[in-house]
Motif scaffolding. Structure first.
Motif, PDB file in Angstrom:
ATOM      1  N   GLN A 168       0.904  -1.198  -0.009  1.00 60.51           N
ATOM      2  CA  GLN A 168       0.023   0.043  -0.014  1.00 60.51           C
ATOM      3  C   GLN A 168       0.878   1.362  -0.032  1.00 60.51           C
ATOM      4  O   GLN A 168       0.637   2.267  -0.746  1.00 60.51           O
ATOM      5  CB  GLN A 168      -0.925  -0.032   1.276  1.00 60.51           C
ATOM      6  CG  GLN A 168      -2.030  -0.874   1.064  1.00 60.51           C
ATOM      7  CD  GLN A 168      -3.203  -0.450  -0.210  1.00 60.51           C
ATOM      8  OE1 GLN A 168      -2.991   0.624  -0.615  1.00 60.51           O
ATOM      9  NE2 GLN A 168      -4.038  -1.406  -0.475  1.00 60.51           N
ATOM     10  N   GLN A 169       1.933   1.184   0.787  1.00 61.90           N
ATOM     11  CA  GLN A 169       2.812   2.357   0.664  1.00 61.90           C
ATOM     12  C   GLN A 169       3.485   2.644  -0.546  1.00 61.90           C
ATOM     13  O   GLN A 169       3.536   3.682  -0.922  1.00 61.90           O
ATOM     14  CB  GLN A 169       3.965   2.047   1.875  1.00 61.90           C
ATOM     15  CG  GLN A 169       4.969   3.449   1.883  1.00 61.90           C
ATOM     16  CD  GLN A 169       5.974   3.045   2.935  1.00 61.90           C
ATOM     17  OE1 GLN A 169       6.058   1.985   3.653  1.00 61.90           O
ATOM     18  NE2 GLN A 169       6.965   3.887   3.066  1.00 61.90           N
TER      19      GLN A 169
ATOM     20  N   ASN B 157       0.713   3.966  -2.993  1.00 62.05           N
ATOM     21  CA  ASN B 157       0.157   4.935  -2.637  1.00 62.05           C
ATOM     22  C   ASN B 157       1.021   6.371  -2.931  1.00 62.05           C
ATOM     23  O   ASN B 157       0.754   7.421  -2.750  1.00 62.05           O
ATOM     24  CB  ASN B 157      -0.387   5.131  -1.271  1.00 62.05           C
ATOM     25  CG  ASN B 157      -1.566   4.435  -1.164  1.00 62.05           C
ATOM     26  OD1 ASN B 157      -2.574   4.155  -1.877  1.00 62.05           O
ATOM     27  ND2 ASN B 157      -1.777   3.779   0.179  1.00 62.05           N
TER      28      ASN B 157
ATOM     29  N   THR C 237      -5.236   2.810  -7.032  1.00 60.69           N
ATOM     30  CA  THR C 237      -4.512   1.510  -6.320  1.00 60.69           C
ATOM     31  C   THR C 237      -4.974   0.290  -6.149  1.00 60.69           C
ATOM     32  O   THR C 237      -4.523  -0.776  -5.826  1.00 60.69           O
ATOM     33  CB  THR C 237      -3.637   2.167  -5.132  1.00 60.69           C
ATOM     34  OG1 THR C 237      -4.760   2.582  -4.075  1.00 60.69           O
ATOM     35  CG2 THR C 237      -2.897   3.752  -5.549  1.00 60.69           C
ATOM     36  N   ASP C 238      -6.350   0.321  -6.094  1.00 64.51           N
ATOM     37  CA  ASP C 238      -7.230  -0.967  -5.766  1.00 64.51           C
ATOM     38  C   ASP C 238      -7.173  -1.932  -7.064  1.00 64.51           C
ATOM     39  O   ASP C 238      -7.213  -3.149  -7.036  1.00 64.51           O
ATOM     40  CB  ASP C 238      -8.474  -0.755  -5.141  1.00 64.51           C
ATOM     41  CG  ASP C 238      -8.323   0.081  -4.097  1.00 64.51           C
ATOM     42  OD1 ASP C 238      -7.566  -0.337  -2.987  1.00 64.51           O
ATOM     43  OD2 ASP C 238      -9.411   0.921  -3.833  1.00 64.51           O
TER      44      ASP C 238
END
Length: 672
Positions: free
Chosen positions: A253-254, A257, A326-327
């Motif tokens: 995620q980092q 994102n 990002t999903d």
């Protein structure tokens, strides 16, 4: 004159054949491992033996032969196919020096004169030379094509000559490596010193055969035994670090994102090998200005959630590209034979975010290219906004609008008003927005020439409402029918580079890498056994250097060629001192200009002209072109000739400057 040369060549051929007629190689005995040894054990033993028997460190007369046997043994046992072949049939293919493997169909137990003769380098029409001619480089081609291209892909260059007998040793391996490396996107070059002495000198190549790598315009020499595995590792080692980030369930995620911060799409490769494939690293280097790259090792337990989240199959490598969302990936490819051509097309189609921020002129030029002719028009829909929280809802609405766009001739982007003030002032039809924050606005523009001329039209203020979206839709439909609705024209200023501060950090990394390379080049020679190395700071030790040089018996000779600034201060950057503390003398290396002077004459031409001219007594002393030009050398060229100077130092042929006493520490500039 040709007859003695031919005799020497034939004798060399016979000696070469005798060398390879030695005892059969047993790789297990050579490395001292059992047949059940793991790859990790074999690699550990190989590294230890390679250090012990390296010819530059081991002066035993048989060290070179032993080192070759160790390298050949590791080449066999580190390859699953070659190790299986040896275990089953006892074949090592050792008739090919350095593990070429080209003639594995039969064994050369006898010397074939005709075949060996016509494969020797003095025959200028051989297949070897014909193959090399495809990659031959000349000086202008290297400077104008290879160096700029090396910022997108590394180059592997071989230095050879028609009379280089040792070059025949590396030829089978070189051909095999070239075939594989070219398919991965590595540039290949061959420099024949007999025809391109100028380029060889420019590269700092004083021996044949030599192999070097060029990346980001920087030259790195290959120091190890010429084996395929070593050359592949060499190319990987010269690539910049931090090209590809390891991604797992914890940090994905980092990683994804950060698209907003770096203003780039993010690419994830899922594969089952523990190391990042070289092809992927080369791709990351080629597209580093456009995309961020991550690697997911499917064999690790800490990546299982990530694989389930994106429904990754394990039968083939999978590549995903993420943009603002990002999903869900914006694009995906999955194939067993992931070739360079497939990857390049995938990257080219996804280089930009759906609505990227204009952060520099280069990005502006690519997103909003200059109109070439009617059928290739590109229009830019530009949102002028801010980065405060109050602008976030409108910015998200603009991104949503851009995501639904289906027009190929329209590109969407946004710009922060406070960071690109000159451009925004013009596009907002001259409003002085520097003193007051104006509401966000959407502008449609078309660039007409590279000098900055553009036609544009402010469409609407923008807060992301349905009325704003409808107004923009209507204007785009009108534009498709009538481009003349762009009623304003202006000369646009060049954009500010918002990432300019990053260049300082990049320069520090590059300079650190250069110093590491120079020290590595020195320590791979036997000089390290008899010399100690240190460094001086030009600011702190400048006065000490001046005192030392002034105190030498032949100080006039030292200062015969100096690069002083307007205040008479000498730039000592790049100077190297070899000090003999007991006998009180030193040898001095100074940067040497090796290219062309401003008058178009090379340094070699200048020295030749001086030797043919009058003596020094006939004319007042003046700086040569070589002396005048050293001040223009960039820091990464200061030590180009250091290797040759070190060889002369060890030979004892350098001039020695004797002194009465070494300057004291009080000569160090105080306060620094």
């Amino acid at each position: 004159m040709s007859l003695p040369l031919a005799v020497i060549v034939v004798v060399s051929v016979l000696e070469l054949a005798a060398t390879h007629a030695g005892p059969e190689l047993d790789p297990y005995k050579t490395l001292g491992v059992t047949r059940a040894a793991s790859q990790a054990e074999i690699k550990k033993v190989y590294k230890r033996l390679a250090r012990e028997w390296h010819p530059d460190k081991n002066k035993n007369p048989g060290a070179e032969d032993m080192f070759i046997r160790i390298t050949k043994s590791y080449e066999i046992l580190s390859s699953e196919d070659k190790r299986t072949n040896y275990d089953r049939y006892g074949q090592t293919d050792d008739t090919q020096p350095y593990g070429g493997g080209r003639y594995s169909g039969h064994r050369h137990d006898n010397f074939n004169f005709e075949e060996s003769f016509f494969n020797f380098p003095f025959n200028s029409r051989t297949q070897r030379d014909f193959t090399d001619s495809k990659y031959s480089l000349h000086f202008n081609q290297y400077v104008n094509e290879v160096v700029p291209d090396s910022f997108k892909r590394p180059y592997l260059i071989k230095i050879t000559s028609d009379w280089c007998f040792n070059c025949i040793h590396i030829e089978p391996v070189w051909k095999e490596v070239v075939q594989e490396m070219e398919a991965l996107g590595v540039g290949i070059g061959v420099v024949d010193v007999g025809y391109e002495r100028r380029l060889a000198n420019h590269l700092g190549a004083h021996r044949t055969p030599s192999i070097l790598g060029v990346i980001n315009g920087k030259v790195t020499f290959f120091h190890y035994a010429v084996a395929k595995e070593h050359l592949m590792q060499f190319v990987e080692d010269i690539l910049p670090q931090r090209l590809v980030e390891r991604v797992s369930d914890k940090n994905h995620q980092q990683f994804l994102n950060s698209w907003h911060e770096v203003n780039k799409p993010h690419v994830l490769l899922f594969d089952q090998v523990p190391v990042v494939p070289l092809l992927y690293k080369l791709t990351a280097f080629a597209y580093k200005d456009y995309m961020q790259f991550g690697y997911v090792d499917q064999g690790l337990a800490e990546t299982s959630n990530l694989q389930r989240q994106f429904n990754i199959n394990t039968y083939a490598p999978t590549m995903l590209v993420f943009k603002e969302n990002t999903d869900n990936p914006a694009d995906i490819i999955q194939t067993k034979g992931m070739k360079k051509q497939i990857i390049d097309e995938f990257m080219s189609n996804n280089k930009f975010l759906l609505a990227p921020r204009l952060v520099n002129q280069k990005l502006f030029d690519e997103l909003c290219p200059v109109k070439q002719f009617h059928r290739r028009r590109k229009y830019c829909v530009l949102l002028i906004t801010g980065d405060d929280e109050s602008f976030s809802s409108g910015n998200r609405a603009f991104l949503s609008f851009a995501s639904s766009n289906t027009r190929e001739v329209v590109r969407f982007a946004y710009v922060y008003q406070q960071l690109q003030q000159p451009l925004c002032n013009i596009l907002m039809t001259g409003k002085e927005s520097a003193h007051a924050s104006l509401p966000p606005q959407v502008v449609i523009l078309e660039r007409r020439n590279s000098a900055g001329k553009a036609f544009f039209k402010p469409v609407t203020t923008w807060n992301g409402s349905e009325n704003d979206k409808q107004r923009l839709v209507e204007e785009l439909e009108r534009l498709q029918k009538d481009p003349s609705i762009l009623i304003h024209d202006a000369m646009l200023p060049e954009l500010n580079n918002e990432f300019a501060s990053m260049f300082v950090i990049q320069w520090i990394y590059a300079f650190y890498g250069y110093l590491s390379e120079v020290m590595d080049d020195i320590l791979h020679n036997n000089w390290s056994l008899t010399l100690h190395f240190s460094f001086l700071n030009t600011d702190k030790h400048g006065e000490w250097m001046r005192t030392l040089l002034d105190g030498a018996q032949d100080a006039a000779q030292i200062y015969a060629c100096e690069d002083d600034d307007a205040n008479g201060n000498t730039d000592y950057a790049g100077y190297v001192l070899a000090l003999n503390g007991h006998k009180k003398y030193f040898c001095l290396f100074k940067p040497v200009y090796t290219g062309e002077d401003p008058d178009g004459k090379t340094a070699e031409d200048d020295s030749t002209r001086k030797s043919r001219g009058a003596s020094r007594e006939d004319h007042p002393p003046r700086k040569s072109a070589r002396c005048r030009s050293t001040s223009t050398l960039q820091i990464h060229h200061k030590l180009d000739r250091l290797g040759l100077w070190m060889e002369r130092l060890m030979e004892g042929t350098l001039p020695r400057y004797y002194i009465i006493a070494w300057p004291g520490l009080d000569k160090i500039t105080p306060g620094k």
